[in-house]
Every structure is written in C-alpha cells, then in structure tokens.
Design an enzyme around this catalytic site. Sequence first.
Site, short mmCIF file in Angstrom:
data_model
loop_
_atom_site.label_atom_id
_atom_site.label_comp_id
_atom_site.label_asym_id
_atom_site.label_seq_id
_atom_site.Cartn_x
_atom_site.Cartn_y
_atom_site.Cartn_z
CB SER A 75 -87.27 -49.23 15.18
OG SER A 75 -85.97 -48.80 14.89
CG ASP A 79 -85.49 -51.57 8.89
OD1 ASP A 79 -84.76 -52.37 9.47
OD2 ASP A 79 -86.26 -50.81 9.49
CG HIS A 139 -85.08 -53.31 12.84
ND1 HIS A 139 -85.36 -52.25 12.00
CD2 HIS A 139 -85.11 -52.80 14.10
CE1 HIS A 139 -85.55 -51.15 12.72
NE2 HIS A 139 -85.40 -51.46 14.00
#
Length: 765
Positions: free
Chosen positions: A546, A143, A218
């Site tokens: 996600s 990520d 994220h």
Amino acid sequence: MAAMASSSSSSSNFFFIFFLVLCLKITAKKTYIVQMKHQDKPLSFETHHDWHSSSLQSLTDSPPESLLYSYTEAFNGFAASLNEEQAESLNKSESILGVYEDTVYTLHTTRSPQFLGLDADLGLWATGGGTQASEDVIIGVLDTGVWPESKSFDDSGMPEIPSKWRGECESGPDFGPKFCNKKLIGARSFSKGYRMAIGGGINKKPKEIDSPRDKDGHGTHTASTATGSHVANASLLGYASGIARGMATRARVAAYKVCWETGCFGSDILAGMDRAIRDGVNVLSVSLGGRPAPYYRDTIALGAFAAVEKGIFVSCSAGNSGPTRATLANVAPWIMTVGAGTLDRDFPAYAVLGNKIRYNGVSLYSGRGMGKKLVGLVYNKDNNTFGNLCLPGSLKPTSVRGKVVICDRGTNARVEKGEVVRDAGGVGMILANTADSAEELVADSHLLPAVAVGRKTGDLIRKYAQSNPNPTAKLVFGGTVLNVRPSPVVAAFSSRGPNMVTPQILKPDVIGPGVDILAAWSEAIGPTGLVKDARKTKFNIVSGTSMSCPHISGLAALLKAAHPDWSPSAIKSALMTTAYTRDNTNSSLRDAADGSLSNPWVHGAGHVDPQKALSPGLIYDITTKQYISFLCSLAYTIDQVKTIVKRPNITCSKRFKDPGELNYPSFSVLFGDRRVVRYTRELTNVGPARSIYKVAVDGPSSVRISVRPRTLVFRHVGEKKRYTVSFVAKRKRRGSTVRSEYGSIVWGNAQHQVKSPVSFSWTFM
C-alpha cells in the site's frame, strides 16, 4: 406411537426449515453488479441512469432505491440491491451481459524521496521546467479518505486549479468544500455497497460517518506519499525526523473514499473509479486488492481498463501475502503492479538477555524505556491457551506481571499482541518471528516497550527462556539509523509471482519503497490503530505494498508532466526498463524472507529509478487494440471480452496466438509441451534521432536465446522498430526438477540501457 410422533415432528421441522430457507433466499438482499449492453439503450431514455432504473424496475419489480450506482465511464451497467431470484431474473434479459455478486477487497497495508534520487526541492525537474507542469497533473487516490487538515495538503504557492477539473469537495457531517484547496482539489465518498453489506439497506445510518474524512489513516498516508507538500520537522513521535514530502509535491490530489470498517466493496470501488475518470484525474492510485480472478470478474481490472483507455495511468499494490509464491493481486497488464522494498533507514532495537547476549531487532516504541535493570522473561508455550501467540485473553496476569513476554508472530495483529501483554501486566514484549514470517522485520509503534526479531533470533531467545531456570531480559531502543546497507531489500511480505491469471505476463512490474514509510496520518486514530491507543500523531510510519504503490503513482505524475504525450503504457515501460536490480553494495537484490537472491517473480523488473525513467531511450508502447487482441487470446467468450472493453463490435477476429505476444516490457516464457517460444516486440524511440542500440542477452544454460536483428537503428524521434526473440529450451535430462529460471534482454548504447527481465517456466505449478 412415540416413534411415529417423532418422525412426524422431524418431517414438520424439515419442511419448516426448507420453507424458511426458501423465504430467506427470496427476501435476503445483496449487492449485485449488472453489466448492460451499452448500445441497446433505447432513444426514449435521455440518460443511461434512466435506462438502468427502468430496466431494474421492469425486470425485477424492484423499488427505485434498489439502484445503488449507475456506471458510465468505468463500466457499462449498474449496481443494485437484489435478492437471488431477482438477480437470476435479470441475468435472463437479452440486454444484460452478466450479473455478478459484489466482492470485498482489502487494503494492502521522509526518507524515500532522497533514497529515490529526487532533489529536495525540485524533484526530477531540476532541469526542464517540469515543476510547473506537474501542477496540471491530478492524482486520484482510492482509499479510506483524507484528513484535510494535514500540512501535507497545504496549498501555499499553488496556482489556480486546472480548468479541466470537473470534481468537487463533497459535503458531509464532518466535511465540506472549505476543507479543500488548490492542493487537495476534490474529496468524495462511496458507501452504498458497504451499507448494504452491513445490513439494513442504504437508508440505514452506518456506524461510520458517511463522508470523505479519513478515520483510518491509510488514505491520508497514501495520498501524502504520492503528492504531499513539504512539511518540516515531521516525525512519528521522534522517529524518522526530518522533512516529509510526497513524490510529486506540486501535483494535485483528489481523495475517493471507497474503503470502510469492514473492507472495500467492489460496487463502491467501481463507483469511485467511474467518478474519478469523469472528474478528470491523470493518475489513479489504488492501494487495495483481492484474490486473483478473471479480468471480467475483477472490479479493479475493469475500472482500470476504462481509465487506461482514456490515458489515465493506474498504479496498484501487489499485495502483502509474501513470501508465499503465486499470491499477487492486480495483475492485469494495463495495471502497474507494485511490490515493496526497504529504504536505507532502520529503527534498531535490542533484546539483552540475562546470559549477556544482545540480539538485534527493530521497534518504533517511543515511551519510557525499561531502564537498565533486567526483569523476568516468560514464554507461554501452552497449546491449550495459545499464550505463545498472545491472543486476547490468553495470558495469565500471575504469569506475566512485571515481565517481558515472548510472543510468536502470527494470527492477530502485531500491535494487538503488545496490548494483550500490557493489559495482563507485562512490562515488555519480544515479538519473535516464526517460519511463516522468517527473517522479515517490521517496526511498529507499540503501546509498551517491544522489540521485533527474526525467526533465527527468535528461536534462540525462545530456547533460552525455556531452558534457563530464571530467564531475564531488558529491551533497549536505538532511534533512527540512516545509510543502512544493503538496501533496498525486497520485503518478505511483498506478494510474489507467478501470475495466476495470465502466466504469460510477468508480474509484479517493479518494486518501490514500502517498508517503514513516514507520511501524513489521520488524527482520528492512534498510530497503532488500536481503540485503546489514545496517542495522536500527525505522521505515522507504516509498511506494505500500500505504501509502495503511491510512490509509483507520484513518479508517474512527474513523468506525465515531463512527457504529456506519453501513454500509460509508455510511462510504465519507462519505469520498468530503467529499474535497477543491484543494491547499494553493488550486489544483486536480496529477499528479506531468507536473505537469498531475489528474482523477477519477486521484484519484477527491479527497483524504480526515477532519474533514469525520465529519459529511458526506448519504450514498449501498447494500444487499446493490442490489449483487445490479448484478451481475445484468453479463453474468454465474446461477451466476457465485451465486459472488459465496453465495445459492442468486438468479434475477436484478430487475436494473439499466445497472450505473451502482447508488447510488454518483460517476458514470461512457458515452455510446457513446446521447446521453442518466439515473440516479436516493438520499440519506440523517445531518445535522440540517429540512435543505435545493440542487444545483449543473459539466460540460464538450459535455454538458448537468439534475437533478430541484433542492432536497431532509429533515424527519427518516435520511430518504431521491431525485433524477434526466440527462446529454445535445451533437452533436459531425465529426472530434472527445474521449475523456473531467469534472464534478461537489454538494448543498449552509451546513453541508455533498456532492460527487460525474462522468466522461464517448464512446469507452471
């Protein structure tokens, strides 16, 4: 003479441009991924890296620094910085299977453990001692990196790091070994592909600091969703307040930063997967994806195959391109493809108009409210300025100052629209869906008072603003509401089937929580991600596949801890065949896009149920040999199959007649020019000995389904039994427009219901 001079000048310009283009073709460098014939390595080279470097220099006359990565686990080959001519030269070599230009992938951007039925302290393992076992399971997250200071990575009470771990905590300008612990046991970054893409080569200092530290948020969010420790009093600026925790709270996590400001590059992703496999992870969580591509050209599929072959479970997000059909990413059958659903939690907000009608919406706005006074309402529907979309520079301060502005959803980020309104002097925003986003509602932490509403509501508010001579409005915020019904609902943004790469494999596999998920966040960026957002928060609420992907990654870690001998396909089967398709009102799952009933192209096998997955009764297992037979059944060359499976002796002498023969836990039946489709599946008993299962089928009236045998008797644990199912399409009437229908096959007894969804297609497109 003038005409002749003009002609001569044009000719000169043409040749100059041609020469310039030719020079650029020769000198301009890009990143290429090069597939080598692994077995061709001469004994004179001690390592594959030495061989790759020598091959690159001898075949292309490239300097040593042109070699970006040398892959050994996830892929047989290397990534290099080459111009087009050098790439073509490499491709002619006998020792090379293929040369592919690097591709860019994108990110698929506290209540969920309870919603999934996980105990607040022990998760699945209130019985059976699985809590300690999960401490030996390592989840690798590919990520944007990690914010190591987050309390979600606190290692209090964690035992020593498993001896099998071969990873490390990488040093960087803002990172180092001191930031890792017994919870966050590894952190690495891979940026060479990114640096080549932004220009200047790998030696040029990039804008973004080259380290595992997460400046985006994220990666921290996904890592903590999968395996975050318990954190009390967590919230996003007061919303969703409570205990935040991941799925596998005692599992370890390692962060592999492969995504940067401009995206996630295939060469970096492959390097991250290659390293994670070598480091010793048990689960790979990949919340990113690209466009559908043949598996031999899909970086994630290539790396995932190598991982699964080594017993590593790979979970990937399905994509956020719904509700449009055929938009799935990460559809390889060895990957767990995860769609998104809602929780039973909501963040209501309301738009109250001057006509005294109150419309429902959602919001995560946490600043000062608008008060009780109505203010002007404006909708800038002007095709010349795009003010209706609230794009940067599209709003006139004289028109919006002191007013609530209606902004149509689409084109630019939802939170950016609020920023545009605020900067133009607006005091509030109603974010109104259009036909593209339909009735899907996503709450955001806007910079100004803002409420998101669906298309139908949006149309009513737009009509009021355009028809009333003095439209007014105020916005009201309702905080956090629990026990919402119905839930779950499939998120409208969740990408849909059918599978465009291999339509005989039904995808997505399952859905999990992916809407308004609270998890840890990077303190380097505000909750909206906007430059002007100076707010800092330790947790954020985000939506996307996600977010659903790491839920399944964490659950896979728990199942691996409980059943260490299970293969990745066994874990996938357990999660799929025990998934549910009825919501908390006992009605069939619905699609948030339009409120209609969902189907397997939308939700796959259904919403995961971890408690039932712990004891599925039967599983559909798949071996590497079966995956190879599947690949050989596709229209791939032998070399293309070798690219995926990395074995020199592939002949495809054994192949399926139909890719749908793979022992998959679901069925995708394509009738095409045939009326009868017949598949044989094999079930393995992981329940008690002397178990008896009977089959029940459900399907449309247009298809006759028969199963032989109709009863399976398992005398021993681990025993395998086969059954054959025949699907017969009844003759259709002229002019019939049936495109797809759905059904199920269930093997059941008093203890277990082992369910497989079935999709039927007469015309694929």
